[in-house]
Design an enzyme around this catalytic site. Structure first.
Site, PDB file in Angstrom:
ATOM      1  N   VAL A   1       0.840  -1.194   0.000  1.00 43.52           N
ATOM      2  CA  VAL A   1       0.000   0.000   0.000  1.00 43.52           C
ATOM      3  C   VAL A   1       0.875   1.243   0.000  1.00 43.52           C
ATOM      4  CG1 VAL A   1      -1.680   1.334   1.324  1.00 43.52           C
ATOM      5  CG2 VAL A   1      -1.924  -1.142   1.149  1.00 43.52           C
ATOM      6  N   CYS A   2       0.582   2.156  -0.895  1.00 41.17           N
ATOM      7  CA  CYS A   2       1.303   3.427  -0.973  1.00 41.17           C
ATOM      8  C   CYS A   2       0.411   4.508  -0.402  1.00 41.17           C
ATOM      9  CB  CYS A   2       1.672   3.748  -2.417  1.00 41.17           C
ATOM     10  SG  CYS A   2       2.595   5.287  -2.615  1.00 41.17           S
TER      11      CYS A   2
END
Length: 225
Positions: free
Chosen positions: A89-90
């Site tokens: 996840v960014c």
């Protein structure tokens, strides 16, 4: 921060989340001997594209937590502007608090030691519902999502992919023996672990010995078998 200190922080957070779970989430340890790797199950919120979904993920914590952020990786296949192909996840809250003008993020938006697992979980669910298309991890998903939003839903390729992924996740839930909440009332149930798990977490010597000096704690005590 030593391994013993970060272990104390993590055991405290796990204890609190066990007693006061986050709606729509279930958490557990990958191994009872390793506080630094958690399993996360996310239930898709009602009235969103992810409704009825069961999404598995993992959180991995550094030995200097909470001074450095954890990582959050989906194990369920996710098509989303802010999720890399490998599931990472960014999101700003998981980025170290360094000054990086090129990222477009303010240091105040990044990780700091006042953040915790609860704020990460809430940020992830918010990200699912409201992607950030300005700095995407998946450019193709970002373009597709923009078309979907700008067309008022008539360009529905993005929605179609998400619906298919939700259906696949439901098969995972069936294999895992997990009942997915289908109503808002069910979704809002606090998904607490079994009582035996709670009692283990509350055991005074389960994670660390208060009489031990931090420097005597070997990080190998928390490695997987």
């Amino acid at each position: 921060m030593t391994a013993a200190s970060s272990a104390k922080v993590l055991s405290t957070e796990l204890n609190k989340l066990t007693k006061e779970p986050v709606e729509g989430f279930s958490i557990s340890l990958k191994s009872e001997h390793n506080l630094y790797e958690w399993k996360v199950a996310i239930f898709g919120p009602p009235k969103t594209l992810y409704e009825g979904g069961y999404f598995k993920a993992e959180m991995t914590f550094p030995k200097d937590y909470p001074y450095s952020p954890p990582t959050f990786r989906f194990r369920t296949e996710m098509w989303h502007p802010n999720i890399y192909e490998n599931g990472d996840v960014c999101i700003s809250i998981l980025h170290p608090p360094v000054d990086d003008p090129q990222s477009g993020e303010l240091p105040s938006e990044r990780w700091n030691p006042t953040q915790n697992v609860r704020t990460v979980l809430l940020s992830v669910i918010s990200l699912l519902n409201e992607p950030n298309t300005f700095s995407p991890a998946n450019v193709d998903a970002s373009v597709m999502y923009r078309k979907f939003k700008e067309s008022g839903g008539s360009e529905d390729e993005y929605k179609t992919i998400i619906v298919e992924q939700v259906k696949k996740s439901q098969k995972d839930a069936e294999r895992d023996g997990v009942k997915i909440p289908t109503t808002l009332d069910e979704y809002c149930i606090k998904w607490a672990p079994e009582r035996d798990t709670v009692e283990e977490i509350e055991s005074e010597n389960f994670w660390y010995d208060d009489d031990d000096d931090d420097d005597d704690m070997d990080s190998e005590d928390f490695e997987d078998d």
